[in-house]
Design a protein around this motif. Structure first.
Motif, PDB file in Angstrom:
ATOM      1  N   LYS A  82       0.828  -1.213   0.000  1.00 58.70           N
ATOM      2  CA  LYS A  82       0.000   0.000   0.000  1.00 58.70           C
ATOM      3  C   LYS A  82       0.861   1.261   0.000  1.00 58.70           C
ATOM      4  O   LYS A  82       0.606   2.206  -0.765  1.00 58.70           O
ATOM      5  CB  LYS A  82      -0.915  -0.005   1.235  1.00 58.70           C
ATOM      6  N   TYR A 117       1.370   4.009  -3.218  1.00 55.43           N
ATOM      7  CA  TYR A 117       1.044   5.427  -3.005  1.00 55.43           C
ATOM      8  C   TYR A 117       2.251   6.320  -3.308  1.00 55.43           C
ATOM      9  O   TYR A 117       2.150   7.305  -4.044  1.00 55.43           O
ATOM     10  CB  TYR A 117       0.577   5.634  -1.564  1.00 55.43           C
ATOM     11  N   GLY A 144       0.432   0.950   6.130  1.00 60.37           N
ATOM     12  CA  GLY A 144       0.706   1.765   4.952  1.00 60.37           C
ATOM     13  C   GLY A 144       0.602   3.248   5.241  1.00 60.37           C
ATOM     14  O   GLY A 144       1.416   4.054   4.778  1.00 60.37           O
TER      15      GLY A 144
END
Length: 296
Positions: free
Chosen positions: A119, A123, A157
């Motif tokens: 995650k 990002y 995350g």
């Protein structure tokens, strides 16, 4: 028979069990101390003991007396010096993780950590946010953990993303993950001086290669120039990884081999079952078509 019965006695079995328990305790102690500064201190203790034995054998009375004093007072010193390790060992013993490892919980924690890393990587890679994350493997990273800011937090995350947001207090340096937890942030890693590292790669990549030269740690780098994902381990630099590539690599390195073998066994079993079912269906369909052909 009399000779064998004299060897395999209950007392001999107890003696063997006694030796096995002691060796297992020593092994666990060594695993507990591995990667910490206590290893060097422990080596110093062994040197003093060796000097004591040599001085006793050669009759060096003054040296023997000095080592006796060191050993006598050293018991108190050892308790003070090894206080963090003793405390950690007692904590492991209290949780029951020193002698008995819960593999199921460990695997679940590692899978959860991989999902959190994925995650964060997705990002930060899309937004070209530079990041440096090191995962401790077998070799301890205590010397580098001491250079960072302690967090002792669950791997998530969101937390990893917030740490590496530019112009925040913790974004410079590396995050070190130990025992499926974020131990520290803003840690300093050794920079590699290798001439084989491409010129276009920056300090983060050199630090990732540097830590891979001296330990077996796995390090993830996200370039703030291109957003490319790089992983280093055992002095190897693997660049421009896709999501599928780095997830496969992380699973291979972090999920225990036994767990992967069990999964492979189940996959092969169900694959065979599906293949047999498909063969039966195709055979049945062919048999039905043959009957219809005969009727016509």
């Amino acid at each position: 028979m009399g000779f064998l019965s004299s060897i395999f006695t209950w007392q001999h079995f107890i003696n063997l069990l006694d030796i096995a328990v002691v060796w297992y305790a020593i092994y666990k102690l060594m695993m507990l101390l591995r990667g910490t500064k206590a290893v060097q201190l422990f080596k110093g203790v062994l040197v003093i003991i060796v000097i004591k034995l040599i001085s006793w054998y050669l009759g060096l009375r003054t040296v023997s007396w000095i080592t006796d004093q060191i050993i006598n007072w050293g018991i108190i010193a050892i308790i003070v010096i090894f206080q963090p390790e003793i405390r950690r060992g007692l904590e492991h013993l209290g949780r029951g993780s020193l002698f008995f490892n819960n593999k199921k919980k460990q695997n679940e924690a590692q899978e959860k950590m991989i999902q959190a890393l994925d995650k964060a990587i997705q990002y930060m890679s899309k937004r070209r946010i530079g990041a440096l994350m090191t995962i401790e493997m077998n070799t301890g990273l205590e010397d580098y953990i001491e250079t960072g800011i302690p967090l002792d937090a669950d791997v998530s995350g969101e937390l990893l993303i917030n740490i590496f947001i530019p112009n925040t207090p913790l974004h410079d340096g590396a995050v070190i993950i130990k025992n499926n937890r974020i131990a520290v942030a803003a840690a300093y890693l050794p920079l590699s001086e290798s001439n084989l590292i491409p010129k276009e790669l920056g300090t983060r990549h050199r630090a990732a290669v540097g830590i891979s030269e001296v330990t077996d740690a796995l390090t993830i780098v996200i370039s703030e120039e291109t957003g490319a994902v790089t992983i280093t381990k055992n002095n190897e630099l693997i660049r421009n990884l896709t999501r599928q590539d780095y997830l496969k690599l992380l699973h291979n390195e972090l999920v225990p081999a036994e767990e992967k073998k069990q999964k492979n066994v189940f996959v092969r079993f169900f694959s065979k079952m599906k293949a047999r079912k498909a063969n039966r269906n195709s055979h049945a369909a062919g048999h039905t078509a043959h009957k219809r052909g005969r009727k016509h």
